[in-house]
Design an enzyme around this catalytic site. Structure first.
Site, short mmCIF file in Angstrom:
data_model
loop_
_atom_site.label_atom_id
_atom_site.label_comp_id
_atom_site.label_asym_id
_atom_site.label_seq_id
_atom_site.Cartn_x
_atom_site.Cartn_y
_atom_site.Cartn_z
N TYR A 110 0.89 -1.15 0.00
CA TYR A 110 0.00 0.00 0.00
C TYR A 110 0.93 1.21 0.00
CZ TYR A 110 -3.20 -3.39 2.27
OH TYR A 110 -3.94 -4.49 2.61
N CYS A 113 1.38 2.99 3.37
CA CYS A 113 1.75 2.17 4.53
C CYS A 113 3.18 2.52 4.96
CB CYS A 113 1.66 0.69 4.16
SG CYS A 113 2.59 -0.43 5.23
N PHE A 115 5.34 0.87 6.73
CA PHE A 115 6.25 -0.27 6.60
C PHE A 115 6.67 -0.47 5.14
CE2 PHE A 115 3.71 -1.23 10.43
CZ PHE A 115 4.75 -1.28 11.36
N CYS A 116 5.73 -0.26 4.23
CA CYS A 116 6.06 -0.34 2.80
C CYS A 116 6.98 0.80 2.40
CB CYS A 116 4.78 -0.30 1.96
SG CYS A 116 3.61 -1.63 2.29
#
Length: 384
Positions: A110, A113, A115-116
């Site tokens: 995403y 996001c 973390f992404c």
């Protein structure tokens, strides 16, 4: 197409030369005399019919060789330019190749996001080419083939699946340091551990995820100073366990900010028309309420901005005044993690407030340049 044209010009030139091989010479000087006498008129396209007839008769008398040479010269120049362009493109491709060599990377994500975003910051800094698959956060059809249902997921060479942002970063960095280690072998060093949390929900964690799997000599090369590895691991974990939990309460702090945040999420994410409308208005309202619960869960202040400001200033203080980055002259994995987390707030009120009310701006701009310019491809020697 250019190569084809060059070959055609060459063939025409050869045919002119062959057909005029037995014709008298001297045509070239004849043409020069005519051009010299009437050149000014030809330059503007106003030459008389007599001039044109003399030129044409000169060509008929023996101009085939001249035209043949002209076509051959044009074909040769065209072929030279084609080869030159091809070589330049090849060198550019070689320059863009990642240090990891032939790794094919596909990131399922995403865009908003954190973390992404951490993973993208790492890949961009080290100049690793990768393909992005934006996952629909509602249906998640793009990752239906995976038993692991979260993002990010990184597929390596269509065979090895890496889950969890910190595992992805640690395993790729290990491979960059020692390319003899295959990704399939490296990933075995980060075993998956399943457990049930206090809420009765099964959670997946990974052992060793902040460690690089290096030999003693490789560790010294990457971390020449004794405390560098410990410091990097500490702040990478801090980014995952604390900093990332400050994002939602801050971007959904008020109903207006929640609506603006979901407008950005819908615009940047992969939503259908109905899903986008639903996410923007219903999602914003839901996340506004959830952010209040997150504030209580993580014991945040009533004004959650103060927790964000303190966290960011703690990070800048840990870097100190004598280093550009926590990694020294170049970012380390902690720099990339913190930058990746903070970057998802760009364009929102929380980000503008953070930049205006903390000391993070100069470090953040340096990180922007470092990732944009893929500075990890050819790092400068560290100063100690």
């Amino acid at each position: 197409m250019a190569a084809s044209c060059a070959r055609t010009l060459g063939k025409v030139g050869l045919s002119f030369l062959e057909s005029s091989a037995s014709r008298p010479s001297g045509t070239f000087s004849y043409l020069l005399r005519n051009v010299g006498a009437h050149g000014s008129r030809r330059a503007y396209g106003t030459g008389a019919a007599g001039v044109r007839s003399k030129l044409l008769s000169g060509v008929r008398a023996g101009g085939g060789r001249v035209l043949g040479c002209a076509f051959l010269l044009g074909g040769g120049l065209g072929l030279y330019q084609t080869v030159k362009l091809s070589v330049q493109q090849h060198l550019a491709e070689e320059k863009r190749k990642a240090p990891a060599g032939s790794l094919k990377l596909i990131l399922y994500q995403y865009k908003t996001c954190p973390f992404c975003s951490k993973v993208r910051a790492f890949l961009d800094y080290y100049g690793l080419p990768y393909e992005i698959v934006e996952v629909n956060p509602v249906m998640r059809q793009e990752i239906k083939w995976s038993t692991y249902r979260k993002v990010p997921i990184l597929m390596v060479d269509d065979e090895v699946q890496l889950n969890d942002s910190s595992v992805i970063i640690s395993s790729l960095k290990t491979h960059l340091v020692n390319k003899e280690k295959s990704m399939s072998n490296i990933i075995r060093c980060y075993p998956e551990m399943k457990s049930v949390n206090d809420g009765g929900k099964e959670v997946t964690e990974y052992n060793n995820k902040y460690w690089l799997m290096l030999s003693e000599a490789e560790t010294v090369a990457v971390y020449p100073q004794k405390e560098m590895q410990k410091e990097e691991m500490k702040w990478r974990q801090w980014a995952d366990d604390w900093l990332v939990h400050l994002i939602s309460p801050n971007v959904y702090r008020t109903t207006g900010e929640a609506l603006a945040s979901f407008d950005y999420i819908v615009r940047e994410g992969k939503f259908g028309t109905f899903e986008g409308f639903f996410a923007k208005y219903v999602g914003a309202a839901a996340m506004f309420l959830i952010s209040k619960r997150l504030k209580r869960r993580h014991n945040l202040q009533d004004d959650v901005r103060q927790d964000l400001y303190k966290a960011v200033n703690d990070w800048v203080a840990a870097i100190g005044k004598n280093r550009k980055f926590m990694g020294g002259d170049q970012p380390n994995l902690a720099d990339l993690a913190v930058f990746g987390v903070l970057r998802v707030m760009e364009g929102l009120q929380a980000f503008d407030d953070m930049m205006a009310n903390t000391k993070v701006k100069y470090w953040y701009r340096r990180m922007e340049r470092a990732t944009l310019n893929h500075e990890g491809l050819n790092p400068e020697p560290q100063k100690h």
